[in-house]
Design a protein around this motif. Structure first.
Motif, PDB file in Angstrom:
ATOM      1  N   LEU A 131     -32.046 -57.052  25.373  1.00  0.00           N
ATOM      2  CA  LEU A 131     -33.003 -56.331  24.538  1.00  0.00           C
ATOM      3  C   LEU A 131     -34.244 -57.180  24.300  1.00  0.00           C
ATOM      4  CD1 LEU A 131     -30.678 -54.777  21.786  1.00  0.00           C
ATOM      5  CD2 LEU A 131     -31.717 -53.601  23.726  1.00  0.00           C
ATOM      6  N   GLU A 132     -35.398 -56.537  24.320  1.00  0.00           N
ATOM      7  CA  GLU A 132     -36.662 -57.212  24.040  1.00  0.00           C
ATOM      8  C   GLU A 132     -36.963 -57.072  22.551  1.00  0.00           C
ATOM      9  OE1 GLU A 132     -38.425 -58.894  26.140  1.00  0.00           O
ATOM     10  OE2 GLU A 132     -37.717 -58.261  28.116  1.00  0.00           O
ATOM     11  N   PRO A 133     -36.869 -58.150  21.765  1.00  0.00           N
ATOM     12  CA  PRO A 133     -37.122 -58.035  20.329  1.00  0.00           C
ATOM     13  C   PRO A 133     -38.456 -57.387  19.987  1.00  0.00           C
ATOM     14  CG  PRO A 133     -36.126 -60.148  20.817  1.00  0.00           C
ATOM     15  CD  PRO A 133     -36.448 -59.517  22.142  1.00  0.00           C
ATOM     16  N   ALA A 134     -39.463 -57.595  20.835  1.00  0.00           N
ATOM     17  CA  ALA A 134     -40.785 -57.025  20.549  1.00  0.00           C
ATOM     18  C   ALA A 134     -40.750 -55.502  20.462  1.00  0.00           C
ATOM     19  CB  ALA A 134     -41.787 -57.469  21.610  1.00  0.00           C
ATOM     20  N   ARG A 135     -39.820 -54.862  21.170  1.00  0.00           N
ATOM     21  CA  ARG A 135     -39.700 -53.397  21.111  1.00  0.00           C
ATOM     22  C   ARG A 135     -39.304 -52.915  19.727  1.00  0.00           C
ATOM     23  NH1 ARG A 135     -35.220 -51.608  24.846  1.00  0.00           N
ATOM     24  NH2 ARG A 135     -35.660 -49.648  23.748  1.00  0.00           N
ATOM     25  N   PHE A 136     -38.696 -53.797  18.943  1.00  0.00           N
ATOM     26  CA  PHE A 136     -38.119 -53.373  17.666  1.00  0.00           C
ATOM     27  C   PHE A 136     -38.767 -54.063  16.470  1.00  0.00           C
ATOM     28  CE2 PHE A 136     -34.920 -53.146  21.038  1.00  0.00           C
ATOM     29  CZ  PHE A 136     -34.597 -51.804  20.979  1.00  0.00           C
ATOM     30  N   THR A 137     -39.904 -54.692  16.678  1.00  0.00           N
ATOM     31  CA  THR A 137     -40.581 -55.358  15.572  1.00  0.00           C
ATOM     32  C   THR A 137     -40.909 -54.352  14.464  1.00  0.00           C
ATOM     33  OG1 THR A 137     -41.531 -57.003  17.069  1.00  0.00           O
ATOM     34  CG2 THR A 137     -42.587 -56.742  14.920  1.00  0.00           C
ATOM     35  N   ASP A 138     -40.537 -54.711  13.233  1.00  0.00           N
ATOM     36  CA  ASP A 138     -40.763 -53.869  12.052  1.00  0.00           C
ATOM     37  C   ASP A 138     -40.054 -52.522  12.143  1.00  0.00           C
ATOM     38  OD1 ASP A 138     -42.369 -55.743  10.692  1.00  0.00           O
ATOM     39  OD2 ASP A 138     -44.141 -55.121  11.780  1.00  0.00           O
ATOM     40  N   GLN A 139     -38.891 -52.485  12.819  1.00  0.00           N
ATOM     41  CA  GLN A 139     -38.137 -51.239  12.964  1.00  0.00           C
ATOM     42  C   GLN A 139     -36.659 -51.449  12.637  1.00  0.00           C
ATOM     43  OE1 GLN A 139     -38.850 -48.685  16.476  1.00  0.00           O
ATOM     44  NE2 GLN A 139     -40.279 -50.269  17.145  1.00  0.00           N
ATOM     45  N   LEU A 140     -36.049 -50.383  12.090  1.00  0.00           N
ATOM     46  CA  LEU A 140     -34.600 -50.275  11.938  1.00  0.00           C
ATOM     47  C   LEU A 140     -34.170 -49.016  12.672  1.00  0.00           C
ATOM     48  CD1 LEU A 140     -34.275 -51.129   8.131  1.00  0.00           C
ATOM     49  CD2 LEU A 140     -33.571 -52.597  10.037  1.00  0.00           C
ATOM     50  N   VAL A 141     -33.250 -49.156  13.629  1.00  0.00           N
ATOM     51  CA  VAL A 141     -32.883 -48.027  14.481  1.00  0.00           C
ATOM     52  C   VAL A 141     -31.366 -47.893  14.544  1.00  0.00           C
ATOM     53  CG1 VAL A 141     -34.977 -48.310  15.865  1.00  0.00           C
ATOM     54  CG2 VAL A 141     -32.854 -49.421  16.598  1.00  0.00           C
ATOM     55  N   ASP A 142     -30.932 -46.742  15.033  1.00  0.00           N
ATOM     56  CA  ASP A 142     -29.508 -46.486  15.240  1.00  0.00           C
ATOM     57  C   ASP A 142     -28.994 -47.429  16.330  1.00  0.00           C
ATOM     58  OD1 ASP A 142     -26.968 -45.504  15.714  1.00  0.00           O
ATOM     59  OD2 ASP A 142     -27.597 -43.420  15.975  1.00  0.00           O
ATOM     60  N   ALA A 143     -28.044 -48.288  15.968  1.00  0.00           N
ATOM     61  CA  ALA A 143     -27.527 -49.257  16.937  1.00  0.00           C
ATOM     62  C   ALA A 143     -26.892 -48.573  18.133  1.00  0.00           C
ATOM     63  CB  ALA A 143     -26.517 -50.180  16.259  1.00  0.00           C
ATOM     64  N   ALA A 144     -26.320 -47.382  17.931  1.00  0.00           N
ATOM     65  CA  ALA A 144     -25.662 -46.673  19.029  1.00  0.00           C
ATOM     66  C   ALA A 144     -26.635 -46.313  20.139  1.00  0.00           C
ATOM     67  CB  ALA A 144     -24.975 -45.414  18.504  1.00  0.00           C
ATOM     68  N   GLY A 145     -27.910 -46.266  19.839  1.00  0.00           N
ATOM     69  CA  GLY A 145     -28.897 -45.905  20.841  1.00  0.00           C
ATOM     70  C   GLY A 145     -29.465 -47.069  21.617  1.00  0.00           C
ATOM     71  N   VAL A 146     -29.118 -48.308  21.218  1.00  0.00           N
ATOM     72  CA  VAL A 146     -29.741 -49.465  21.883  1.00  0.00           C
ATOM     73  C   VAL A 146     -28.746 -50.525  22.354  1.00  0.00           C
ATOM     74  CG1 VAL A 146     -31.921 -49.166  20.652  1.00  0.00           C
ATOM     75  CG2 VAL A 146     -30.169 -50.661  19.677  1.00  0.00           C
ATOM     76  N   LEU A 147     -27.571 -50.622  21.734  1.00  0.00           N
ATOM     77  CA  LEU A 147     -26.634 -51.677  22.089  1.00  0.00           C
ATOM     78  C   LEU A 147     -25.742 -51.266  23.261  1.00  0.00           C
ATOM     79  CD1 LEU A 147     -25.460 -53.033  18.608  1.00  0.00           C
ATOM     80  CD2 LEU A 147     -27.158 -54.021  20.171  1.00  0.00           C
ATOM     81  N   PRO A 148     -25.297 -52.239  24.068  1.00  0.00           N
ATOM     82  CA  PRO A 148     -24.395 -51.941  25.192  1.00  0.00           C
ATOM     83  C   PRO A 148     -23.053 -51.395  24.687  1.00  0.00           C
ATOM     84  CG  PRO A 148     -25.373 -54.130  25.411  1.00  0.00           C
ATOM     85  CD  PRO A 148     -25.707 -53.652  24.037  1.00  0.00           C
ATOM     86  N   PRO A 149     -22.296 -50.690  25.562  1.00  0.00           N
ATOM     87  CA  PRO A 149     -21.023 -50.084  25.153  1.00  0.00           C
ATOM     88  C   PRO A 149     -20.013 -51.069  24.569  1.00  0.00           C
ATOM     89  CG  PRO A 149     -21.735 -49.172  27.248  1.00  0.00           C
ATOM     90  CD  PRO A 149     -22.673 -50.287  26.940  1.00  0.00           C
ATOM     91  N   ASP A 150     -19.932 -52.287  25.139  1.00  0.00           N
ATOM     92  CA  ASP A 150     -18.952 -53.236  24.600  1.00  0.00           C
ATOM     93  C   ASP A 150     -19.333 -53.691  23.197  1.00  0.00           C
ATOM     94  OD1 ASP A 150     -21.149 -54.567  25.711  1.00  0.00           O
ATOM     95  OD2 ASP A 150     -19.987 -56.373  26.173  1.00  0.00           O
ATOM     96  N   TRP A 151     -20.615 -53.736  22.904  1.00  0.00           N
ATOM     97  CA  TRP A 151     -21.057 -54.072  21.550  1.00  0.00           C
ATOM     98  C   TRP A 151     -20.690 -52.963  20.566  1.00  0.00           C
ATOM     99  CZ3 TRP A 151     -24.461 -58.059  19.505  1.00  0.00           C
ATOM    100  CH2 TRP A 151     -24.645 -59.129  20.391  1.00  0.00           C
TER     101      TRP A 151
END
Length: 303
Positions: A131-151
């Motif tokens: 994951l590129e941290p810059a994509r999420f600067t100043d954001q809180l998002v649903d983890a299910a939409g960004v984290l890999p399946p094992d996570w």
């Protein structure tokens, strides 16, 4: 990870226990900054006491709620601190992923809550997940939409675990082999932001072709989501915070001009401006809040 110096201010005895800061096992000290757990279950708190204040931070986060929920507060005035009367926005998803934050934030819990927040060094999270941290600067998002399946499978296990100790063990057991497989060759220190930023700069200087300052800064921003200058400012602010608290405990007073000079600020006014930018409060108001108000529990944990 080294524990910050133990200190004790004049805390209001009416404050409930702030929560728990779990420090990572040594093998994960360059991956995790810590795990914060907070429970207000059974505590008769007013609406105002259910506020939560957090500073700007270079860290990425992953959060769970085992009881209750939390709403983000959106400040009505740009650049100002959110108030209890401001717009409340429910967080999306069972688990929430957060990027680095360039500004302080506040949240509010509508009732009793028991939650856990895991704080990752952003370059470590990038190495672990891509994951590129810059994509999420100043954001809180649903983890299910960004984290890999094992996570996400790990998130489910943590959610279902019977207590906080087992939750932290599950998290660390999941991370340890993955971190050992991808950790950088140059060891990083994470005792405080200043140590981390210094070693991050060194790693950037020896990673890949090109040694110019611009190329170094591009690597750091890709790994962390924030410019090197911003990271250094946060590191300096954190050190000034700990210096001020230590001075208060050891001498009973704080010479803000000395704190500013010792940490490289132009003057006391410069220190105050940066404190407001990172925490939303002047240094005096921040320390008073830590001593007297529930909303500053996250700061108390670090102390």
């Amino acid at each position: 990870m080294a524990t910050p110096k133990t200190i004790a201010l004049d805390f209001d005895p009416a404050l409930i226990p702030s929560g728990t800061l779990w420090l990572p096992r040594a093998s994960l000290s360059a991956c995790l900054r810590g795990v914060m757990v907070r429970s207000t279950v059974g505590a008769p708190l007013s609406d105002a006491q259910r506020l939560n204040h957090f500073p700007a931070t270079p860290l990425c986060s992953l959060s769970w709620w085992f009881t209750g929920c939390s709403h983000m507060l959106e400040p009505s005035r740009p650049g100002g601190m959110a108030q209890l009367t401001d717009t409340r926005r429910p967080l999306a998803g069972r688990w929430v992923f957060g990027g680095p934050f360039t500004r302080p934030t506040s949240s509010w819990c509508p009732g009793p809550v028991h939650g856990m927040m895991v704080m990752f060094l952003p370059d470590a999270l990038h190495a672990l997940t891509g994951l590129e941290p810059a994509r999420f600067t100043d954001q809180l998002v649903d983890a299910a939409g960004v984290l890999p399946p094992d996570w996400l499978a790990m998130c489910e296990q943590v959610q279902d675990a019977p207590d906080d100790a087992q939750r932290v063990d599950l998290l660390e057991d999941f991370l340890e082999p993955r971190w050992q497989a991808c950790r950088p060759g140059l060891p990083l220190q994470a005792h405080r932001y200043g140590d981390w930023v210094t070693h991050l700069s060194q790693r950037a200087a020896v990673s890949g072709p090109g040694r110019s300052l611009r190329q170094l800064e591009r690597r750091v921003k890709r790994w962390t989501g924030l410019p090197l200058r911003e990271l250094r400012g946060m590191a300096r602010s954190e050190q000034a915070f700990f210096d001020a608290v230590t001075a208060q405990v050891e001498t009973g007073s704080i010479r803000w001009a000395d704190i500013a000079a010792d940490n490289g600020y132009a003057d006391q006014s410069h220190l105050c401006r940066m404190s407001r930018r990172i925490t939303g409060f002047s240094p005096e108001a921040l320390l008073a809040g830590i001593e007297k108000e529930e909303a500053f529990w996250a700061y108390r944990i670090w102390m």
